[in-house]
Write a protein that holds these residues in place. Structure first.
Motif, PDB file in Angstrom:
ATOM      1  N   ASP A   1       0.805  -1.219   0.000  1.00 21.72           N
ATOM      2  CA  ASP A   1       0.000   0.000   0.000  1.00 21.72           C
ATOM      3  C   ASP A   1       0.838   1.270   0.000  1.00 21.72           C
ATOM      4  O   ASP A   1       0.334   2.357   0.258  1.00 21.72           O
ATOM      5  CB  ASP A   1      -0.959   0.009   1.189  1.00 21.72           C
ATOM      6  N   ARG A   2       2.129   1.130  -0.299  1.00 24.57           N
ATOM      7  CA  ARG A   2       3.031   2.281  -0.330  1.00 24.57           C
ATOM      8  C   ARG A   2       4.278   1.955  -1.131  1.00 24.57           C
ATOM      9  O   ARG A   2       4.495   0.815  -1.502  1.00 24.57           O
ATOM     10  CB  ARG A   2       3.371   2.757   1.079  1.00 24.57           C
ATOM     11  N   PHE A   3       5.083   2.971  -1.367  1.00 22.89           N
ATOM     12  CA  PHE A   3       6.379   2.770  -2.003  1.00 22.89           C
ATOM     13  C   PHE A   3       7.333   3.835  -1.490  1.00 22.89           C
ATOM     14  O   PHE A   3       6.925   4.784  -0.811  1.00 22.89           O
ATOM     15  CB  PHE A   3       6.278   2.781  -3.529  1.00 22.89           C
TER      16      PHE A   3
ATOM     17  N   VAL B   1      11.708   1.659  -4.454  1.00 28.72           N
ATOM     18  CA  VAL B   1      11.477   0.422  -3.706  1.00 28.72           C
ATOM     19  C   VAL B   1       9.968   0.233  -3.626  1.00 28.72           C
ATOM     20  O   VAL B   1       9.265   1.019  -2.991  1.00 28.72           O
ATOM     21  CB  VAL B   1      12.098   0.477  -2.299  1.00 28.72           C
ATOM     22  N   GLY B   2       9.500  -0.804  -4.311  1.00 27.28           N
ATOM     23  CA  GLY B   2       8.090  -1.138  -4.291  1.00 27.28           C
ATOM     24  C   GLY B   2       7.367  -0.704  -5.544  1.00 27.28           C
ATOM     25  O   GLY B   2       7.364   0.476  -5.887  1.00 27.28           O
ATOM     26  N   TRP B   3       6.795  -1.696  -6.219  1.00 28.38           N
ATOM     27  CA  TRP B   3       5.916  -1.426  -7.365  1.00 28.38           C
ATOM     28  C   TRP B   3       4.612  -2.211  -7.243  1.00 28.38           C
ATOM     29  O   TRP B   3       3.662  -1.951  -7.964  1.00 28.38           O
ATOM     30  CB  TRP B   3       6.601  -1.740  -8.696  1.00 28.38           C
ATOM     31  N   SER B   4       4.539  -3.123  -6.324  1.00 26.63           N
ATOM     32  CA  SER B   4       3.380  -4.003  -6.198  1.00 26.63           C
ATOM     33  C   SER B   4       2.106  -3.264  -5.817  1.00 26.63           C
ATOM     34  O   SER B   4       1.001  -3.772  -6.017  1.00 26.63           O
ATOM     35  CB  SER B   4       3.662  -5.110  -5.174  1.00 26.63           C
TER      36      SER B   4
ATOM     37  N   TRP C   1      11.895   8.864   0.908  1.00 29.87           N
ATOM     38  CA  TRP C   1      10.570   9.458   0.856  1.00 29.87           C
ATOM     39  C   TRP C   1       9.585   8.308   0.727  1.00 29.87           C
ATOM     40  O   TRP C   1       9.764   7.427  -0.110  1.00 29.87           O
ATOM     41  CB  TRP C   1      10.412  10.386  -0.338  1.00 29.87           C
ATOM     42  N   GLU C   2       8.557   8.324   1.549  1.00 31.04           N
ATOM     43  CA  GLU C   2       7.530   7.295   1.520  1.00 31.04           C
ATOM     44  C   GLU C   2       6.258   7.899   0.943  1.00 31.04           C
ATOM     45  O   GLU C   2       5.893   9.036   1.272  1.00 31.04           O
ATOM     46  CB  GLU C   2       7.272   6.785   2.937  1.00 31.04           C
ATOM     47  N   PHE C   3       5.582   7.114   0.099  1.00 34.34           N
ATOM     48  CA  PHE C   3       4.368   7.566  -0.566  1.00 34.34           C
ATOM     49  C   PHE C   3       3.242   6.581  -0.317  1.00 34.34           C
ATOM     50  O   PHE C   3       3.432   5.370  -0.466  1.00 34.34           O
ATOM     51  CB  PHE C   3       4.594   7.698  -2.076  1.00 34.34           C
ATOM     52  N   ASP C   4       2.083   7.093   0.042  1.00 33.02           N
ATOM     53  CA  ASP C   4       0.887   6.281   0.217  1.00 33.02           C
ATOM     54  C   ASP C   4       0.301   5.993  -1.164  1.00 33.02           C
ATOM     55  O   ASP C   4       0.049   6.922  -1.947  1.00 33.02           O
ATOM     56  CB  ASP C   4      -0.111   7.038   1.082  1.00 33.02           C
ATOM     57  N   ALA C   5       0.080   4.724  -1.478  1.00 31.47           N
ATOM     58  CA  ALA C   5      -0.376   4.324  -2.811  1.00 31.47           C
ATOM     59  C   ALA C   5      -1.722   4.934  -3.168  1.00 31.47           C
ATOM     60  O   ALA C   5      -1.906   5.416  -4.302  1.00 31.47           O
ATOM     61  CB  ALA C   5      -0.443   2.803  -2.910  1.00 31.47           C
ATOM     62  N   ALA C   6      -2.663   4.944  -2.247  1.00 31.30           N
ATOM     63  CA  ALA C   6      -3.995   5.479  -2.554  1.00 31.30           C
ATOM     64  C   ALA C   6      -3.915   6.958  -2.921  1.00 31.30           C
ATOM     65  O   ALA C   6      -4.572   7.418  -3.862  1.00 31.30           O
ATOM     66  CB  ALA C   6      -4.931   5.263  -1.370  1.00 31.30           C
TER      67      ALA C   6
END
Length: 151
Positions: A41-43, A74-77, A98-103
């Motif tokens: 749910d994030r990347f 880091v993270g594409w799922s 930097w962290e990003f919320d997918a929604a």
């Protein structure tokens, strides 16, 4: 300083809008960031440090398939159903990111076609690269000929 990675792949306006959604996070070395099969749910975009991506191998220690450093994604799922991590991730060295919320990012992409296209294009390139890296690393570790080539 010249940009590389995902930040270089995004046009300036869309990049700025994306970065407004990012929050700074840190992970000490040895921290598991996520586990294969968990909800994605994030990347993250790495600022400093390194993250090992690994794959679970039954009956063996997880195999590191790639190491991601500064400016790496880091993270594409989070982008693809069923939104579960395809790999695991661990901070190999202390990480600032930097962290990003997918929604939030997906909602922004719906409103910003330039960001949507550039981000999707970049993530597809990352997926292809990670698949090739995983295949090569697994052949190195478990293949009959090592490195995927006949000896």
């Amino acid at each position: 300083m010249k940009r590389t990675g995902v930040l270089a792949a995004l046009p300036e306006g869309p990049r700025e809008r994306l970065m407004e959604l990012g929050r700074e996070v840190s992970f000490p070395a040895g921290t598991r960031i996520f586990e294969e099969g968990q909800r994605a749910d994030r990347f993250w975009i790495i600022r400093t440090g390194t993250v090992n991506l690994d794959v679970h191998v039954p009956g063996r220690q997880a195999a590191v398939v790639e190491t991601i450093g500064a400016d790496g994604l880091v993270g594409w799922s989070w982008l693809c159903p069923p939104h579960q991590w395809h790999l695991g991730a661990e901070a190999a060295r202390p990480v600032d990111a930097w962290e990003f919320d997918a929604a939030e990012v997906l909602a922004l992409c719906e409103r910003d076609p330039a960001l949507d296209h550039a981000l999707l294009t970049y993530v597809v390139e990352v997926i292809g690269h990670r698949l090739r890296s995983s295949r090569t690393r697994l052949l190195d570790l478990y293949g009959p000929y090592r490195s995927g080539s006949a000896e």
